[in-house]
Design an enzyme around this catalytic site. Structure first.
Site, PDB file in Angstrom:
ATOM      1  N   SER A   1       1.081  -1.134  -0.157  1.00  0.00           N
ATOM      2  CA  SER A   1       0.469  -0.089   0.409  1.00  0.00           C
ATOM      3  C   SER A   1       0.875   1.821  -0.087  1.00  0.00           C
ATOM      4  CB  SER A   1      -0.840  -0.288   1.259  1.00  0.00           C
ATOM      5  OG  SER A   1      -0.334  -0.215   2.657  1.00  0.00           O
ATOM      6  N   LEU A   2       0.147   2.647   0.132  1.00  0.00           N
ATOM      7  CA  LEU A   2       1.723   3.802  -0.439  1.00  0.00           C
ATOM      8  C   LEU A   2       1.368   4.364   1.517  1.00  0.00           C
ATOM      9  CD1 LEU A   2      -0.184   4.321  -3.202  1.00  0.00           C
ATOM     10  CD2 LEU A   2       2.579   4.234  -2.922  1.00  0.00           C
TER      11      LEU A   2
ATOM     12  N   GLU B   1       0.628  10.887 -10.644  1.00  0.00           N
ATOM     13  CA  GLU B   1      -0.238  10.529 -11.942  1.00  0.00           C
ATOM     14  C   GLU B   1      -1.509  10.497 -10.293  1.00  0.00           C
ATOM     15  OE1 GLU B   1       1.926   7.095 -11.645  1.00  0.00           O
ATOM     16  OE2 GLU B   1       0.576   6.194 -11.138  1.00  0.00           O
TER      17      GLU B   1
ATOM     18  N   LYS C   1      -4.717   9.163  -8.116  1.00  0.00           N
ATOM     19  CA  LYS C   1      -5.053   8.337  -7.482  1.00  0.00           C
ATOM     20  C   LYS C   1      -6.271   7.655  -7.557  1.00  0.00           C
ATOM     21  CE  LYS C   1      -4.331   6.070  -2.278  1.00  0.00           C
ATOM     22  NZ  LYS C   1      -5.404   5.682  -2.192  1.00  0.00           N
TER      23      LYS C   1
ATOM     24  N   ASP D   1      -9.940   5.918  -6.821  1.00  0.00           N
ATOM     25  CA  ASP D   1     -10.291   4.973  -5.602  1.00  0.00           C
ATOM     26  C   ASP D   1     -11.007   3.994  -6.138  1.00  0.00           C
ATOM     27  OD1 ASP D   1     -11.445   5.184  -3.069  1.00  0.00           O
ATOM     28  OD2 ASP D   1     -12.269   7.089  -3.585  1.00  0.00           O
TER      29      ASP D   1
ATOM     30  N   TYR E   1      -0.771   1.248 -14.112  1.00  0.00           N
ATOM     31  CA  TYR E   1       0.059   1.984 -12.737  1.00  0.00           C
ATOM     32  C   TYR E   1       1.201   1.124 -11.849  1.00  0.00           C
ATOM     33  CZ  TYR E   1      -2.748   0.948  -8.973  1.00  0.00           C
ATOM     34  OH  TYR E   1      -3.992  -0.029  -7.581  1.00  0.00           O
TER      35      TYR E   1
ATOM     36  N   LYS F   1      -2.801  13.000  -0.516  1.00  0.00           N
ATOM     37  CA  LYS F   1      -4.409  13.274  -0.076  1.00  0.00           C
ATOM     38  C   LYS F   1      -5.506  14.091  -0.235  1.00  0.00           C
ATOM     39  CE  LYS F   1      -5.480   8.626   0.537  1.00  0.00           C
ATOM     40  NZ  LYS F   1      -5.742   8.726   2.223  1.00  0.00           N
TER      41      LYS F   1
ATOM     42  N   CYS G   1     -13.136   0.874  34.664  1.00  0.00           N
ATOM     43  CA  CYS G   1     -13.538   0.213  33.808  1.00  0.00           C
ATOM     44  C   CYS G   1     -14.851   0.218  33.990  1.00  0.00           C
ATOM     45  CB  CYS G   1     -12.351  -0.842  33.308  1.00  0.00           C
ATOM     46  SG  CYS G   1     -13.019  -1.863  32.276  1.00  0.00           S
TER      47      CYS G   1
ATOM     48  N   CYS H   1     -15.237  -3.796  33.684  1.00  0.00           N
ATOM     49  CA  CYS H   1     -14.924  -4.567  34.961  1.00  0.00           C
ATOM     50  C   CYS H   1     -14.658  -3.757  36.008  1.00  0.00           C
ATOM     51  CB  CYS H   1     -13.587  -5.340  34.394  1.00  0.00           C
ATOM     52  SG  CYS H   1     -11.939  -4.478  34.315  1.00  0.00           S
TER      53      CYS H   1
ATOM     54  N   CYS I   1      -7.456   0.658  31.181  1.00  0.00           N
ATOM     55  CA  CYS I   1      -8.429  -0.508  32.619  1.00  0.00           C
ATOM     56  C   CYS I   1      -7.355  -1.288  32.830  1.00  0.00           C
ATOM     57  CB  CYS I   1      -8.748  -1.296  31.640  1.00  0.00           C
ATOM     58  SG  CYS I   1     -10.232  -2.629  32.579  1.00  0.00           S
TER      59      CYS I   1
ATOM     60  N   CYS J   1     -10.391  -8.558  32.509  1.00  0.00           N
ATOM     61  CA  CYS J   1     -11.866  -7.841  31.812  1.00  0.00           C
ATOM     62  C   CYS J   1     -11.919  -8.674  31.018  1.00  0.00           C
ATOM     63  CB  CYS J   1     -11.740  -6.205  31.492  1.00  0.00           C
ATOM     64  SG  CYS J   1     -11.915  -5.383  31.124  1.00  0.00           S
TER      65      CYS J   1
HETATM   66  S1  IVH Z   1       0.984   2.531  -6.880  1.00  0.00           S
HETATM   67  C1  IVH Z   1       4.395  -0.080  -4.324  1.00  0.00           C
HETATM   68  N1  IVH Z   1      -0.597   4.212  -8.103  1.00  0.00           N
HETATM   69  O1  IVH Z   1      -3.646   2.439  -4.065  1.00  0.00           O
HETATM   70  C2  IVH Z   1       2.795   0.491  -5.088  1.00  0.00           C
HETATM   71  N2  IVH Z   1      -1.293   2.584  -6.619  1.00  0.00           N
HETATM   72  O2  IVH Z   1      -3.209   3.609  -1.079  1.00  0.00           O
HETATM   73  C3  IVH Z   1       1.889   0.529  -5.542  1.00  0.00           C
HETATM   74  N3  IVH Z   1      -3.460   3.469  -5.931  1.00  0.00           N
HETATM   75  O3  IVH Z   1      -2.760  -0.289  -2.746  1.00  0.00           O
HETATM   76  C4  IVH Z   1       0.541   0.838  -5.305  1.00  0.00           C
HETATM   77  N4  IVH Z   1      -3.949   4.384  -7.081  1.00  0.00           N
HETATM   78  O4  IVH Z   1      -4.423   0.288  -4.364  1.00  0.00           O
HETATM   79  C5  IVH Z   1      -0.034   3.058  -7.217  1.00  0.00           C
HETATM   80  N5  IVH Z   1      -1.781   5.819  -9.400  1.00  0.00           N
HETATM   81  C6  IVH Z   1      -1.423   4.671  -7.942  1.00  0.00           C
HETATM   82  C7  IVH Z   1      -3.461   4.024  -7.590  1.00  0.00           C
HETATM   83  C8  IVH Z   1      -2.641   3.457  -6.237  1.00  0.00           C
HETATM   84  C9  IVH Z   1      -4.571   4.172  -6.514  1.00  0.00           C
HETATM   85  C10 IVH Z   1      -4.049   2.353  -4.579  1.00  0.00           C
HETATM   86  C11 IVH Z   1      -3.618   0.892  -4.959  1.00  0.00           C
HETATM   87  C12 IVH Z   1      -2.979   1.221  -3.686  1.00  0.00           C
HETATM   88  C13 IVH Z   1      -3.516   2.398  -2.533  1.00  0.00           C
HETATM   89  C14 IVH Z   1      -2.951   2.593  -1.732  1.00  0.00           C
END
Ligand code: IVH
Length: 750
Positions: free
Chosen positions: A92-93, A126, A128, A130, A236, A324, A429, A432, A447, A453
């Protein structure tokens, strides 16, 4: 066969049996369809069984099964899909929320690579998207597998469904023999609206937003349904490759485009952070008219050899970040504040809100963090929200950022009713009644009940079975709530999970006869439990839910100790040194905070006790403790927490009981062809060819353990200019010492 009986003629008992039979048949049909590409049932027969199942459920709603096949359409089902282990982990990022975070990102990359502020360094920028990420595997140009991300290590096999997406080619020409293309499956605004309209017309389920619609559509067990949902795909990134695609990110994207994939036209190459931010703002302006949802901009280091050097943290690449867009906001009324007790005893206030739509999602709960947050202060006593406190009955502003839990950002004092009172945070708590205390420096009240608990015990169990822990199919948070404290078949400890089957066997009120359970779901559950009797060491450690022991810490501990019993014995040995450390820390705290004569007397006593404790620590204990907190990434805080958990009688009993049921798999033996595999290496002094962080990551990739301190266990010291006490200690202990070039030569980088 019973399916010749008309639904109207079925008795209750017959209907129950018939639902069980259909569940089994449909489950098997789904498995065959998705995993083996060899369905036994024609589509028409499959549909007929599904209709019959739905018809019986309509007549006998009380008999509907927990694992009913009718819920497996459109819902978040995972049972019907086979698991696929990703050849290369899906990452993920990390997130950036403002310009400063982006500048920090650039700075940290330069620092890691040892580049000056003005050295040229290109980034792509680029949108992101959704949606949900998908990995497509091509072998010799043929699409052979499509898998969702899942937990990053393994996902679901959705190949049949992916084949219905028109942006996903079934065959490509001129690609490397093995090519895994990664990207995002999404739904356009237009198609989303049309789908919801159609669903409304037929009385079906509508979706809250395009992302949910895309996820629900891709994860259909019946790919004909997926085919009827217009999904799209942007490429991507990539996973396993038999040959590189290009030398740069931009080049790779162009190559993917040439191979026939859709790539995003708003991808730009930037050479400064200012250009990245300009492109971010340009994309933000176009956001509303793109026709699909995006939630930010992704920046990636363009040079792939630099990406390679930068590598990954546990779940995110160092070479990319998601910037973001600001969160969406809404105002609503705070109806109540509830208190939840977490697995480590943390008492968390939760806001119950009058439901309000924030960015396409209905929000009725928000986190309130802790008592300071409610009172309008941050953890350091500073003022937040201009010092406005939050009271039940207030109008509050709620915001959401991506998947993050909603938060409260503001209070409208002009709308505060006259009769509302400041919120009084509980000091006991609510579950408990144990004291809930707040330690010096901790923002949270906890707690003190431990496993006594019930809330802590249940939360620990939920964590134990969660996805990154034991991940037992059919035993999630909901089932834990059900089994905890059960009068016949309780699951009150992790070990209880592994005795469930034998306890059930000796029981008259068998699980399969309970509401919501049947023969199949019970035998599936027992099989899923059996499946996890063999467990990787790191997963087990993470699953125990010890405070401060996260996924990364668990991995570090497992790599170091490799064996449960070795680890447990070492933690026991280290106990007196751990207590001495705590005493010394506390004495130091006392020194900081006491100014009165009485305080001073108390402090003197504490310091003396600490000194006595330290003096009485046997050297074996001191060295076991030094081993533990010397593991790179493990400090005294984690060490103490681990030590406390193993010394706590209830917790220790739970660990020991559990251990009897498990075969614990040590971490993969480090790559044995590397000269440093399994060796403990310490870096000291200045490194000139790479930064410390990079050196550490390289060494670990080659199977070495990197430690922060020199001890008898150290195999190798890599000393750059300016090395001091560590080099001397290594010399005293007769430990092999290399300079940076010697090290690079050893690992074959020179
Ligand atoms: S690159 C190793 N590029 O965002 C890097 N991810 O929050 C791989 N996503 O899991 C991700 N647009 O599902 C990349 N232009 C983009 C993206 C992107 C959407 C998603 C992707 C990733 C998630 C992380």
């Amino acid at each position: 066969m019973s399916d010749t009986i008309a639904i109207a003629d079925l008795t209750g008992d017959e209907a129950r049996d018939e639902l069980a039979r259909l569940a089994k048949l449909l489950l098997r049909a789904n498995q065959l369809y998705h995993t083996e590409d060899a369905p036994e049932l024609s589509d028409a027969d499959y549909d007929a069984l599904k209709r019959r199942n739905a018809g019986i459920e309509a007549r006998f709603p009380d008999l509907k099964r927990a694992d009913s096949p009718s819920d497996q359409v459109g819902a978040r089902v995972s049972d019907g899909f086979a698991k696929v282990t990703h050849a290369v982990r899906m990452m993920s990022l990390g997130n950036a929320f403002d310009d400063t975070d982006v500048a920090d990102f650039d700075r940290s990359i330069r620092k890691y690579l040892g580049l000056s502020d003005d050295a040229p360094l290109g980034y792509t920028a680029e949108p992101k998207i959704d949606g949900l990420s998908l990995s497509l595997r091509y072998e010799h140009g043929e699409l052979v597998q499509a898998a969702t991300r899942g937990d990053g290590e393994s996902g679901e096999n959705v190949t049949a469904n992916a084949r219905t997406v028109s942006d996903i080619p079934h065959r490509i020409e001129g690609a490397p023999d093995v090519l895994e293309v990664r990207g995002e499956v999404y739904m356009s605004h237009h198609d989303f609206d049309a789908l919801n309209d159609r669903q409304t017309e037929i009385g079906g389920k509508t979706f809250a937003n395009p992302r949910n619609a895309a996820a629900g559509s891709l994860r259909q067990l019946d790919s004909e349904i997926t085919r009827s949902r217009p999904l799209r795909f942007f490429a991507y990134a990539w996973g396993e490759l038999s040959a590189p695609l290009a030398e740069t990110q931009m080049g790779a994207i162009e190559r993917l485009k040439a191979l026939g994939f859709q790539v995003n036209a708003l991808t730009r190459l930037c050479s400064t952070t200012d250009q990245m931010l300009d492109h971010y703002r340009a994309i933000e302006i176009q956001r509303a008219t793109l026709g699909y949802d995006i939630d930010g901009v992704v920046y990636k280091v363009d040079d792939l050899s630099l990406q390679n050097r930068l590598g990954f943290r546990s779940t995110t690449p160092r070479w990319a970040i998601a910037h973001k867009f600001p969160a969406e906001l809404a105002w609503t009324r705070l109806e109540a504040i509830d208190i939840q007790v977490g697995r480590t005893g943390a008492i968390s206030p939760v806001a119950r809100l009058q439901p309000v739509t924030v960015g396409g999602v209905v929000v009725s709960n928000a986190t309130l963090h802790n008592e300071d947050y409610i009172a309008g202060r941050d953890a350091k006593g500073g003022v937040i929200r201009d010092g406005k406190d939050i009271r039940v009955g207030d109008w509050v502003q709620v915001y959401r950022a991506g998947d993050v839990i909603p938060k409260i950002s503001d209070v409208d004092l002009s709308k505060r009713p006259d009769d509302v009172q400041p919120y009084v945070f509980p000091t006991r708590c609510p579950e408990c009644s144990s004291d809930a205390i707040r330690e010096e420096g901790d923002a949270v009240r906890r707690c003190t009940g431990g496993l006594i608990c019930p809330a802590q015990a249940v939360e620990k169990l939920k964590h134990f079975v969660s996805r990154k822990a034991f991940d037992i199919e059919g035993l999630g948070a909901k089932q834990i709530e059900m089994f905890y404290g059960d009068s016949v078949l309780p699951i009150n400890t992790p070990a209880n999970i592994f005795t469930l089957k034998e306890r059930d066997a000796g029981n008259l009120a068998r699980l399969k006869n309970r509401d919501g359970w049947g023969e199949t779901s019970v035998s599936n559950l027992f099989a899923a439990i059996d499946d996890k009797r063999t467990i990787p060491f790191a997963r087990l450690l993470f699953a125990l839910g010890i405070r401060h022991v996260g996924e990364v810490g668990a991995k570090d501990l497992a790599l170091f100790y490799r064996d449960w019993d070795v680890m447990a014995a070492s933690i026991d040995t280290a106990r007196s040194a751990a207590l001495a450390q705590r005493a010394a820390d506390e004495a130091e705290d006392a020194e900081r905070i006491t100014a009165t004569a009485e305080g001073r007397r108390a402090r003197i006593k504490e310091v003396r006790d600490a000194a006595v404790a330290i003096l009485n620590v046997p050297s074996s204990s001191a060295s076991a403790w030094a081993d533990l907190i010397g593991i790179d990434g493990i400090g005294a805080t984690l060490g103490l927490s681990l030590s406390d958990a193993f010394a706590n009688p209830e917790e220790r009993e739970a660990f020991d009981d559990l251990r009897k049921h498990l075969t614990i798999v040590p971490p993969d033996a480090p790559a044995s062809d590397s000269p440093v595999a399994g060796k403990t290496v310490v870096f000291t002094g200045t490194l000139e060819k790479m930064t410390r962080a990079e050196a550490k990551a390289r060494a670990e990739a080659l199977g070495a353990k990197v430690s922060g301190s020199v001890s008898q266990k150290t195999d190798l010291l890599v000393a750059g200019p300016g090395a001091g006490s560590k080099a001397k200690k290594a010399a005293d202990l007769g430990i092999e010492t290399l300079d940076e070039d010697g090290w690079l030569q050893l690992i074959g980088d020179l």
